[in-house]
Motif scaffolding. Structure first.
Motif, PDB file in Angstrom:
ATOM      1  N   CYS A   2       2.103  -7.299 -30.922  1.00  0.00           N
ATOM      2  CA  CYS A   2       1.579  -7.986 -32.104  1.00  0.00           C
ATOM      3  C   CYS A   2       1.469  -9.489 -31.863  1.00  0.00           C
ATOM      4  N   ARG A   3       2.456 -10.059 -31.168  1.00  0.00           N
ATOM      5  CA  ARG A   3       2.435 -11.502 -30.917  1.00  0.00           C
ATOM      6  C   ARG A   3       1.307 -11.903 -29.972  1.00  0.00           C
ATOM      7  N   THR A   4       0.918 -11.011 -29.091  1.00  0.00           N
ATOM      8  CA  THR A   4      -0.201 -11.335 -28.206  1.00  0.00           C
ATOM      9  C   THR A   4      -1.551 -11.163 -28.897  1.00  0.00           C
TER      10      THR A   4
ATOM     11  N   GLU B 237       1.589 -16.630 -36.993  1.00  0.00           N
ATOM     12  CA  GLU B 237       2.924 -16.261 -36.520  1.00  0.00           C
ATOM     13  C   GLU B 237       3.929 -16.184 -37.669  1.00  0.00           C
TER      14      GLU B 237
ATOM     15  N   LEU C 145       3.494 -12.993 -39.363  1.00  0.00           N
ATOM     16  CA  LEU C 145       3.896 -11.899 -38.486  1.00  0.00           C
ATOM     17  C   LEU C 145       5.407 -11.688 -38.507  1.00  0.00           C
ATOM     18  N   ARG C 146       6.170 -12.778 -38.587  1.00  0.00           N
ATOM     19  CA  ARG C 146       7.630 -12.635 -38.609  1.00  0.00           C
ATOM     20  C   ARG C 146       8.086 -11.776 -39.779  1.00  0.00           C
TER      21      ARG C 146
END
Length: 366
Positions: A83-85, A209, A212-213
């Protein structure tokens, strides 16, 4: 209200992976507050939050995000890193391609790829993964359901694939398939896939981001337990109109802007749900007018003013179109809220937004 339970079929499959690795299922069920007796109860369901606890427990016990369903484990944290990428991609199509490339680095992970014929307006997001016969339908539900939920979150609106393809037969489908994936499903295809339109693939990623966290808290178990469709666009529109009804409802372009979409996109989504902006607006205005007239403390002129009508006569004409009678006659009869003009056809097209509590006008302080 959306169902917040999970079919017992899903519980059985999660435990199948644990048992396959030699892990005792009873302590896992006890820790999640799921009575073992439910495993033998056909049609039983468990609360989604308890299912999420069970999934996390199996993941920890096996050190495997894929819950022991494949021959090779997928280490916890793999999904979060994917997900972070992908979150930094410009659009959904690019994010899917990056997710596929990322998971290709891990032997036990499902293989996903985006394929597109240049002559076609749609593309296919396909999965290739080993699926034991008993767990195949559940694995397909997870792979496609989580993809839909994550993609919808990333672009800020519900992703509606034009077609969903599943490898198993219709008879093998678990109870939640149509609820999660929609009605346009083809069975016994080569592999599970989502057919996605070009406009959706070009939709920009609107999350960052920080967003997303919050999403990754407890994931992927939390996403798996919450495989429910995003709130329908028509319901989101109705909530906005309900909230801002005093002084007149916002125009369609204003509502579209609040939903981070163009007026054309808003119309397209509402059309797909079988309703128009005008129909939702009329229902909101009708319900607020009925509530105010039944209250008895408002004059017809006051109701018209607070609903944003330029004059009482315009409100009276609109109310007669909605209800088939004048505001004064309705108040005298004290009848129940009438259906919108259009009869049975109009009611048939109503969505889940119809079940929202009627808006209430608040008289401003003197």
């Amino acid at each position: 209200m959306l169902d917040t339970t999970v079919t017992i079929d899903c519980v059985r499959v999660v435990l199948w992976g644990a048992r396959r690795r030699g892990v005792d299922a009873v302590p896992l069920l006890a820790g999640a507050g799921v009575p073992p007796s439910l495993l033998d109860a056909e049609g039983a369901r468990v609360p989604a939050d308890r299912f999420a606890v069970l999934v996390r427990a199996v993941c920890v016990a096996l050190d495997d995000e894929f819950l022991g369903l494949a021959d090779d484990a997928v280490r916890p944290g793999t999904f979060a890193m994917m997900c972070r990428t992908a979150i930094h991609c410009p659009d959904l199509g690019a994010a899917l391609r990056r997710a596929g490339s990322f998971y290709a680095l891990f032997p036990g992970a499902p293989r996903g790829w985006l394929s597109r014929d240049p002559a076609e307006p749609e593309a296919r997001w396909e999965f290739s993964v080993h699926m034991p016969p008993r767990s195949g339908p559940f694995i397909e539900l997870c792979l496609l359901g989580i993809t839909l939920r994550l993609a919808s979150w990333a672009i800020g609106r519900r992703l509606r694939p034009s077609l969903v393809e599943l490898a198993h037969s219709r008879a093998a489908a678990v109870a939640d398939h149509r609820f999660v994936l929609g009605e346009r499903i083809r069975y016994e295809r080569a592999r599970p896939a989502l057919v996605i339109g070009a406009a959706d693939l070009a939709a920009p990623i609107v999350r960052d981001e920080h967003d997303l966290r919050s999403l990754l808290t407890g994931s992927p178990a939390g996403l798996l337990a919450g495989l429910r469709p995003a709130v329908a666009t028509s319901e989101r529109v109705r909530h906005i109109l309900d909230r801002d009804i005093a002084g007149g409802v916002p125009a369609a372009h204003e509502v579209a802007a609040r939903l981070n979409m163009s007026p054309q996109t808003l119309r397209r989504h509402l059309r797909a749900e079988g309703v128009s902006f005008r129909e939702i607006r009329d229902r909101v205005l009708r319900d607020a007018a009925v509530s105010a007239l039944a209250d008895g403390g408002w004059s017809v002129a006051e109701v018209a003013e607070h609903l944003g009508f330029s004059e009482a006569s315009a409100f009276q004409r609109a109310f007669k179109r909605w209800a088939g009678t004048t505001p004064g006659a309705y108040r005298s009869a004290r009848c129940s809220p009438p259906p919108c003009a259009g009869g049975a056809r109009g009611e048939h097209r109503a969505t889940a937004a119809e079940h929202v509590e009627a808006p209430t006008l608040t008289r401003p302080p003197a």
